[in-house]
Design a protein around this motif. Structure first.
Motif, PDB file in Angstrom:
ATOM      1  N   MET A   1      -9.521   1.627   7.111  1.00  0.00           N
ATOM      2  CA  MET A   1     -10.204   1.501   5.822  1.00  0.00           C
ATOM      3  C   MET A   1      -9.441   0.494   4.959  1.00  0.00           C
ATOM      4  N   SER A   2     -10.140  -0.448   4.377  1.00  0.00           N
ATOM      5  CA  SER A   2      -9.506  -1.489   3.580  1.00  0.00           C
ATOM      6  C   SER A   2      -8.978  -0.920   2.267  1.00  0.00           C
ATOM      7  N   ALA A   3      -8.054  -1.674   1.631  1.00  0.00           N
ATOM      8  CA  ALA A   3      -7.448  -1.226   0.376  1.00  0.00           C
ATOM      9  C   ALA A   3      -8.507  -1.135  -0.715  1.00  0.00           C
ATOM     10  N   SER A   4      -8.334  -0.176  -1.603  1.00  0.00           N
ATOM     11  CA  SER A   4      -9.282   0.001  -2.688  1.00  0.00           C
ATOM     12  C   SER A   4      -9.228  -1.185  -3.645  1.00  0.00           C
ATOM     13  N   PRO A   5     -10.379  -1.729  -4.055  1.00  0.00           N
ATOM     14  CA  PRO A   5     -10.378  -2.818  -5.040  1.00  0.00           C
ATOM     15  C   PRO A   5      -9.842  -2.386  -6.403  1.00  0.00           C
ATOM     16  N   PHE A   6      -9.792  -1.073  -6.669  1.00  0.00           N
ATOM     17  CA  PHE A   6      -9.240  -0.600  -7.932  1.00  0.00           C
ATOM     18  C   PHE A   6      -7.741  -0.872  -8.023  1.00  0.00           C
ATOM     19  N   LEU A   7      -7.069  -1.031  -6.876  1.00  0.00           N
ATOM     20  CA  LEU A   7      -5.634  -1.328  -6.891  1.00  0.00           C
ATOM     21  C   LEU A   7      -5.343  -2.734  -7.412  1.00  0.00           C
ATOM     22  N   SER A   8      -6.369  -3.596  -7.470  1.00  0.00           N
ATOM     23  CA  SER A   8      -6.174  -4.957  -7.978  1.00  0.00           C
ATOM     24  C   SER A   8      -6.422  -5.054  -9.481  1.00  0.00           C
ATOM     25  N   LEU A   9      -6.807  -3.933 -10.116  1.00  0.00           N
ATOM     26  CA  LEU A   9      -7.049  -3.959 -11.558  1.00  0.00           C
ATOM     27  C   LEU A   9      -5.738  -4.078 -12.319  1.00  0.00           C
ATOM     28  N   SER A  10      -5.818  -4.622 -13.523  1.00  0.00           N
ATOM     29  CA  SER A  10      -4.633  -4.817 -14.356  1.00  0.00           C
ATOM     30  C   SER A  10      -3.928  -3.489 -14.614  1.00  0.00           C
ATOM     31  N   GLY A  11      -2.625  -3.450 -14.364  1.00  0.00           N
ATOM     32  CA  GLY A  11      -1.809  -2.275 -14.627  1.00  0.00           C
ATOM     33  C   GLY A  11      -1.854  -1.204 -13.558  1.00  0.00           C
ATOM     34  N   ALA A  12      -2.654  -1.387 -12.511  1.00  0.00           N
ATOM     35  CA  ALA A  12      -2.797  -0.344 -11.490  1.00  0.00           C
ATOM     36  C   ALA A  12      -1.480  -0.108 -10.763  1.00  0.00           C
ATOM     37  N   ILE A  13      -1.059   1.146 -10.701  1.00  0.00           N
ATOM     38  CA  ILE A  13       0.180   1.539 -10.036  1.00  0.00           C
ATOM     39  C   ILE A  13      -0.144   2.626  -9.022  1.00  0.00           C
ATOM     40  N   GLU A  14       0.293   2.421  -7.785  1.00  0.00           N
ATOM     41  CA  GLU A  14       0.172   3.447  -6.750  1.00  0.00           C
ATOM     42  C   GLU A  14       1.551   4.031  -6.508  1.00  0.00           C
ATOM     43  N   LEU A  15       1.730   5.309  -6.830  1.00  0.00           N
ATOM     44  CA  LEU A  15       3.022   5.956  -6.664  1.00  0.00           C
ATOM     45  C   LEU A  15       3.138   6.560  -5.276  1.00  0.00           C
ATOM     46  N   PRO A  16       4.319   6.456  -4.650  1.00  0.00           N
ATOM     47  CA  PRO A  16       4.490   7.014  -3.302  1.00  0.00           C
ATOM     48  C   PRO A  16       4.619   8.532  -3.351  1.00  0.00           C
ATOM     49  N   GLY A  17       4.307   9.146  -2.223  1.00  0.00           N
ATOM     50  CA  GLY A  17       4.562  10.568  -2.079  1.00  0.00           C
ATOM     51  C   GLY A  17       3.568  11.488  -2.732  1.00  0.00           C
ATOM     52  N   LEU A  18       2.476  10.969  -3.276  1.00  0.00           N
ATOM     53  CA  LEU A  18       1.474  11.815  -3.908  1.00  0.00           C
ATOM     54  C   LEU A  18       0.364  12.151  -2.911  1.00  0.00           C
ATOM     55  N   ASN A  19      -0.507  13.088  -3.311  1.00  0.00           N
ATOM     56  CA  ASN A  19      -1.624  13.457  -2.441  1.00  0.00           C
ATOM     57  C   ASN A  19      -2.711  12.393  -2.407  1.00  0.00           C
ATOM     58  N   ASP A  20      -2.643  11.434  -3.313  1.00  0.00           N
ATOM     59  CA  ASP A  20      -3.706  10.434  -3.410  1.00  0.00           C
ATOM     60  C   ASP A  20      -3.184   9.032  -3.153  1.00  0.00           C
ATOM     61  N   ARG A  21      -2.565   8.866  -2.020  1.00  0.00           N
ATOM     62  CA  ARG A  21      -2.118   7.526  -1.615  1.00  0.00           C
ATOM     63  C   ARG A  21      -3.337   6.649  -1.324  1.00  0.00           C
ATOM     64  N   GLY A  22      -3.231   5.377  -1.693  1.00  0.00           N
ATOM     65  CA  GLY A  22      -4.321   4.443  -1.427  1.00  0.00           C
ATOM     66  C   GLY A  22      -5.233   4.196  -2.603  1.00  0.00           C
TER      67      GLY A  22
END
Length: 377
Positions: A1-22
């Motif tokens: 599954m490709s990366a979510s386009p929401f991760l390219s939004l301004s300020g978007a941060i993906e934190l490691p170790g959470l239940n909602d990776r990606g």
């Protein structure tokens, strides 16, 4: 599954170790995002979570025979949720369910979807059903209320929108929590959209037409509503009673299903060995304990381990709070301590499942039998 386009939004941060990776954990202002989400003014990217379809004329009766919830007569467009239990009644899978008249749709956790699909496939036998993973085709978007217009996919003419039933006790369910329940205003829903349309949805956020909140905001509101989640609150020992999940995911009067004997026995005659609580954490250390952090209770001049943290969040009104699963016998007025590495965090209980939960059947007590004596003695 490709990366979510929401991760390219301004300020978007993906934190490691959470239940909602990606997906984005936040966009720079978690508390502000919480408020916007709570007011129904933001959407949450849940596109990493799984979507499963079950087609065929036997789909509802088949799921009804396997799951804890009554779905045999589920009307098109009506939402519910169900649990799949092991032979000893331990919780293996939790799913949201909605049927569109032709297909029954299940919303599952990403980590458990493959195992669930494998098990369901093995249980088909000769029935007219077909199980499929549709996560590559459909993505989930979370919202509060219905103020925001997100076009849901409608492959059979009925929009695929799952309205979380947690806000009230469903028919056949049972609530252990006493007094006012914080879910009374819980209007969480998830819309299934064509995955190909995610980029356009992210563009609407980028242009300012829509507002986005991260998964941390959704988790904070979930904790405040005492809402359990498989990816966080469930472990290999969990039975539904411990999380007060009989409210919406268990029908106590339906036919047999795997694990039903344990559900009935604990509810009617026994007591769940553990119970879910919300902990109000001392915020002076400015840290949140991790999932699995140890919960201690005083015992004489010492301490004993009585449970663990399942989800800890910073809520915009409540401050630092957490859901935790602790031993049933822990007194409900006892001050607890949570360990975060070398840091000790004081924690006050807010009771969700009370220590006296269960044993609801009115079983008559048999009279004590004395020693029989011969007449005249």
């Amino acid at each position: 599954m490709s990366a979510s386009p929401f991760l390219s939004l301004s300020g978007a941060i993906e934190l490691p170790g959470l239940n909602d990776r990606g997906v984005p954990s936040h966009y720079g202002s978690p508390n502000i995002e919480q408020r916007a989400l709570e007011r129904g003014q933001a959407i949450v990217d849940l596109s990493n979570r799984a979507v499963i379809s079950i087609t065929g004329p036997d789909r509802r009766s088949w799921v009804h025979s396997l799951a804890s919830q009554s779905v045999a007569d589920l009307a098109p467009g009506v939402s519910t949720e169900a649990l799949f239990l092991g032979p000893q009644g331990r919780l293996e899978h939790a799913v949201g369910i909605v049927d569109d008249g032709e297909t029954l749709w299940m919303l599952s956790e990403p980590e458990s979807a493959s195992a669930l699909i494998d098990w369901l496939t093995r249980m088909v036998f000769t029935l007219r059903v077909e199980v499929a993973d549709r996560t590559e085709e459909y993505a989930r978007i979370g919202l509060v209320g219905d103020a925001i217009d997100v076009e849901a996919a409608a492959p059979s003419g009925i929009p695929l929108s799952w309205n979380d039933p947690w806000g009230s006790v469903l028919p056949g369910g049972w609530q252990y929590a006493e007094g006012d329940h914080p879910s009374v205003d819980w209007t969480w829903r998830e819309v299934l959209v064509d995955r190909a349309s995610l980029s356009a949805l992210a563009d609407r956020v980028r242009s300012g037409e829509l507002r986005a909140a991260g998964s941390l905001a959704a988790e904070a509101l979930r904790v405040a509503a005492w809402r359990p989640r498989q990816a966080a609150e469930v472990d290999e020992k969990t039975i539904p009673h411990e999380l007060d999940w009989l409210r919406t995911a268990v029908h106590l009067h339906k036919g047999c299903y795997r694990g039903q004997e344990t559900v009935a026995k604990v509810h009617n005659l026994g007591r769940p060995p553990r119970r879910l609580v919300m902990l109000h954490l001392d915020g002076s250390e400015s840290v949140l304990p991790e999932h699995g952090a140890t919960v201690l209770a005083p015992k004489g001049d010492d301490e004993r381990e009585v449970g663990h943290i399942t989800t800890a969040v910073m809520h915009h009104e409540l401050g630092p709070v957490a859901l935790a699963v602790i031993k049933r016998a822990v007194p409900d007025d006892l001050e607890l301590v949570v360990l975060h590495g070398e840091t000790r965090i004081a924690a006050a209980q807010e009771i969700i499942v009370p220590p006296g939960a269960g044993a609801t059947a009115e079983v008559p007590r048999l009279p004590r039998l004395g020693v029989r004596t011969r007449p005249g003695r």
